[in-house]
Design a protein around this motif. Structure first.
Motif, short mmCIF file in Angstrom:
data_model
loop_
_atom_site.label_atom_id
_atom_site.label_comp_id
_atom_site.label_asym_id
_atom_site.label_seq_id
_atom_site.Cartn_x
_atom_site.Cartn_y
_atom_site.Cartn_z
N CYS A 16 0.84 -1.20 0.00
CA CYS A 16 0.00 0.00 0.00
C CYS A 16 0.88 1.25 0.00
CB CYS A 16 -0.92 -0.01 1.22
SG CYS A 16 -1.91 1.48 1.38
N ALA A 17 0.69 2.11 -1.00
CA ALA A 17 1.44 3.37 -1.07
C ALA A 17 0.63 4.51 -0.48
CB ALA A 17 1.80 3.69 -2.52
N SER A 56 6.32 0.28 -9.85
CA SER A 56 5.20 0.98 -10.48
C SER A 56 4.12 1.18 -9.43
CB SER A 56 4.62 0.15 -11.62
OG SER A 56 5.58 -0.07 -12.62
N VAL A 57 3.36 2.25 -9.56
CA VAL A 57 2.24 2.50 -8.67
C VAL A 57 0.97 2.44 -9.50
CG1 VAL A 57 1.14 4.13 -7.08
CG2 VAL A 57 3.64 3.98 -7.19
N ILE A 58 0.01 1.62 -9.03
CA ILE A 58 -1.29 1.55 -9.69
C ILE A 58 -2.36 1.90 -8.67
CG2 ILE A 58 -0.57 -0.13 -11.43
CD1 ILE A 58 -1.97 -2.30 -9.81
N GLU A 59 -3.41 2.57 -9.14
CA GLU A 59 -4.55 2.87 -8.28
C GLU A 59 -5.61 1.82 -8.55
OE1 GLU A 59 -6.20 6.75 -8.24
OE2 GLU A 59 -4.38 7.65 -7.45
N GLY A 72 2.43 1.49 3.47
CA GLY A 72 3.65 0.71 3.67
C GLY A 72 3.38 -0.77 3.92
N GLN A 73 2.13 -1.12 4.16
CA GLN A 73 1.78 -2.50 4.49
C GLN A 73 1.66 -3.36 3.23
OE1 GLN A 73 -2.04 -2.76 6.39
NE2 GLN A 73 -1.38 -4.52 7.60
N ILE A 74 2.10 -4.61 3.34
CA ILE A 74 1.94 -5.55 2.24
C ILE A 74 0.48 -5.96 2.19
CG2 ILE A 74 2.57 -7.84 1.35
CD1 ILE A 74 5.31 -7.45 2.67
#
Length: 117
Positions: A16-17, A56-59, A72-74
């Protein structure tokens, strides 16, 4: 719109970003986007990193508020689907999931050194 199932087992670690945020369908009225059943839609920004590649960041959109998700959590993403979209000159890929849940790591046993009595 064509939906494409995504095999999350091949995506590596999902983290989680940005914690879940309610999705707004109308910025002027601040109306919350709802799914077909009337549940609010949330988005969670998730980082994806495969085999030492760039991150990569995806929403990802999900119906209902995902519980227990912190930055920060997986996380585990269930039922991930990609959608190709186009609006005029703009185009892209959107993601939707059935659920996003936290992955709780198992505690690491601490090793205690023996000492004299």
């Amino acid at each position: 719109m064509q939906s494409i199932p995504v095999d999350t087992s091949r995506l590596g670690v999902l983290r989680c970003a940005i914690a879940p945020e309610v999705k707004i369908s109308n910025t002027e009225t601040q109306e919350v986007k709802k799914d077909r059943d009337g549940n609010p839609v949330y988005t969670v920004a998730v980082t994806v990193r495969q085999d030492r590649r760039r991150i990569s960041v995806i929403e990802i959109a999900v119906s209902g508020e995902p519980k227990g998700i912190d930055e920060g959590q997986i996380v585990k993403v269930t039922g991930l689907v990609a959608f190709m979209w186009a609006m005029g000159d703009r185009h892209g890929v959107s993601f939707r999931a059935d659920a996003i849940t936290p992955v709780h790591a198992t505690p690491v046993a601490t090793q205690v050194k023996g000492g004299g009595a």
